[in-house]
Scaffold this motif. Structure first.
Motif, short mmCIF file in Angstrom:
data_model
loop_
_atom_site.label_atom_id
_atom_site.label_comp_id
_atom_site.label_asym_id
_atom_site.label_seq_id
_atom_site.Cartn_x
_atom_site.Cartn_y
_atom_site.Cartn_z
N GLU A 26 124.89 -24.00 69.52
CA GLU A 26 125.92 -23.13 70.09
C GLU A 26 125.98 -21.79 69.37
O GLU A 26 125.84 -21.72 68.16
CB GLU A 26 127.30 -23.79 69.98
CG GLU A 26 127.54 -24.91 70.94
CD GLU A 26 128.97 -25.42 70.84
OE1 GLU A 26 129.59 -25.52 71.90
OE2 GLU A 26 129.42 -25.70 69.73
N ARG A 27 126.19 -20.76 70.17
CA ARG A 27 126.41 -19.41 69.65
C ARG A 27 127.61 -18.84 70.40
O ARG A 27 127.80 -19.12 71.58
CB ARG A 27 125.18 -18.54 69.87
CG ARG A 27 124.02 -18.93 68.99
CD ARG A 27 122.77 -18.16 69.40
NE ARG A 27 121.73 -18.25 68.39
CZ ARG A 27 120.90 -19.26 68.24
NH1 ARG A 27 121.03 -20.31 69.01
NH2 ARG A 27 119.96 -19.25 67.32
N ASP A 28 128.38 -18.01 69.73
CA ASP A 28 129.54 -17.40 70.35
C ASP A 28 129.15 -16.02 70.87
O ASP A 28 128.89 -15.11 70.07
CB ASP A 28 130.67 -17.29 69.32
CG ASP A 28 131.97 -16.77 69.91
OD1 ASP A 28 131.95 -16.21 71.02
OD2 ASP A 28 133.01 -16.93 69.24
N PRO A 29 129.10 -15.82 72.19
CA PRO A 29 128.68 -14.53 72.73
C PRO A 29 129.60 -13.37 72.35
O PRO A 29 129.19 -12.22 72.34
CB PRO A 29 128.65 -14.74 74.24
CG PRO A 29 129.42 -15.99 74.49
CD PRO A 29 129.40 -16.79 73.22
N ALA A 33 128.80 -9.37 71.22
CA ALA A 33 129.51 -8.25 71.85
C ALA A 33 130.22 -7.41 70.80
O ALA A 33 130.18 -6.17 70.85
CB ALA A 33 130.50 -8.77 72.89
N ASP A 34 130.86 -8.07 69.83
CA ASP A 34 131.57 -7.33 68.78
C ASP A 34 130.59 -6.58 67.87
O ASP A 34 130.88 -5.49 67.41
CB ASP A 34 132.44 -8.27 67.95
CG ASP A 34 133.71 -8.70 68.68
OD1 ASP A 34 133.98 -8.18 69.79
OD2 ASP A 34 134.43 -9.58 68.15
N PRO A 73 121.06 -19.07 59.01
CA PRO A 73 120.36 -19.76 60.10
C PRO A 73 121.26 -20.73 60.87
O PRO A 73 121.87 -21.62 60.29
CB PRO A 73 119.25 -20.53 59.37
CG PRO A 73 119.04 -19.79 58.09
CD PRO A 73 120.39 -19.26 57.72
N VAL A 74 121.33 -20.53 62.17
CA VAL A 74 122.21 -21.35 63.02
C VAL A 74 121.79 -22.82 62.98
O VAL A 74 122.63 -23.70 62.97
CB VAL A 74 122.20 -20.81 64.47
CG1 VAL A 74 123.04 -21.70 65.38
CG2 VAL A 74 122.73 -19.39 64.50
N HIS A 75 120.48 -23.08 62.90
CA HIS A 75 120.02 -24.47 62.90
C HIS A 75 120.41 -25.21 61.62
O HIS A 75 120.33 -26.43 61.57
CB HIS A 75 118.51 -24.56 63.14
CG HIS A 75 117.67 -24.17 61.98
ND1 HIS A 75 117.34 -22.87 61.69
CD2 HIS A 75 117.09 -24.93 61.02
CE1 HIS A 75 116.58 -22.84 60.61
NE2 HIS A 75 116.42 -24.07 60.18
N MET A 76 120.87 -24.47 60.61
CA MET A 76 121.28 -25.11 59.36
C MET A 76 122.80 -25.21 59.23
O MET A 76 123.31 -25.77 58.25
CB MET A 76 120.70 -24.35 58.17
CG MET A 76 119.17 -24.38 58.16
SD MET A 76 118.44 -23.37 56.87
CE MET A 76 118.71 -24.45 55.45
N MET A 77 123.54 -24.69 60.22
CA MET A 77 125.00 -24.73 60.17
C MET A 77 125.49 -26.11 60.58
O MET A 77 124.89 -26.78 61.41
CB MET A 77 125.59 -23.70 61.13
CG MET A 77 125.39 -22.28 60.74
SD MET A 77 126.13 -21.22 62.01
CE MET A 77 125.89 -19.64 61.25
N LYS A 84 130.83 -14.60 60.74
CA LYS A 84 131.52 -13.31 60.74
C LYS A 84 130.53 -12.22 61.14
O LYS A 84 129.31 -12.43 61.09
CB LYS A 84 132.06 -13.00 59.35
CG LYS A 84 133.06 -14.01 58.85
CD LYS A 84 133.52 -13.63 57.44
CE LYS A 84 133.54 -14.90 56.62
NZ LYS A 84 133.11 -14.82 55.30
N LEU A 85 131.04 -11.05 61.51
CA LEU A 85 130.16 -9.95 61.88
C LEU A 85 129.20 -9.60 60.74
O LEU A 85 128.06 -9.22 60.99
CB LEU A 85 130.96 -8.71 62.27
CG LEU A 85 131.58 -8.72 63.66
CD1 LEU A 85 132.22 -7.37 63.97
CD2 LEU A 85 130.58 -9.09 64.72
#
Length: 119
Positions: A26-29, A33-34, A73-77, A84-85
């Motif tokens: 999952e990623r937060d779109p 955008a921000d 890395p998202v796959h390690m979260m 955060k930005l």
């Protein structure tokens, strides 16, 4: 020099439809955008590694374009982890692809060193 045998160029069949099932993180779109909004407010859309600016090279077509890279890395979260930005970087397509050449992505500094040819 001996004559080499003629080799017919390979032709592969493509364009068929296949169905795949795979895991996607999952990623937060809104984060992307921000990040784009922050770049617009700063007036800087250049790559944080090499400085490439798509508008400078492609004109209006490239205006405001860059890819957003997760420095964590998202796959390690773990599920529920927060981003955060400051955990996002704006990269050109080349630097983004190079960042992901290894299972654990290279850091921005590792990319800068590689770009300078010292890796």
């Amino acid at each position: 020099m001996a004559d080499l045998p003629t080799v017919e160029p390979y032709e592969g069949e493509e364009g068929g439809v296949i169905v795949r099932l795979h895991k996607r993180y999952e990623r937060d779109p809104r984060l992307v955008a921000d990040k784009r909004k922050a770049a617009r407010l700063a007036g800087d859309f250049s790559c944080e590694v090499c400085g490439f600016d798509f508008k400078a090279s492609y004109g209006d077509l490239g205006a405001g374009f860059f890819e957003v890279h997760h420095t964590q890395p998202v796959h390690m979260m773990k599920p529920g982890s927060k981003t955060k930005l400051n955990d996002l970087a704006q990269l050109c397509a080349n630097c983004h692809r190079m960042a992901h050449r290894r299972r654990v992505p290279l850091t921005l500094e590792e990319l800068r060193v590689a770009l300078r040819g010292k890796s």
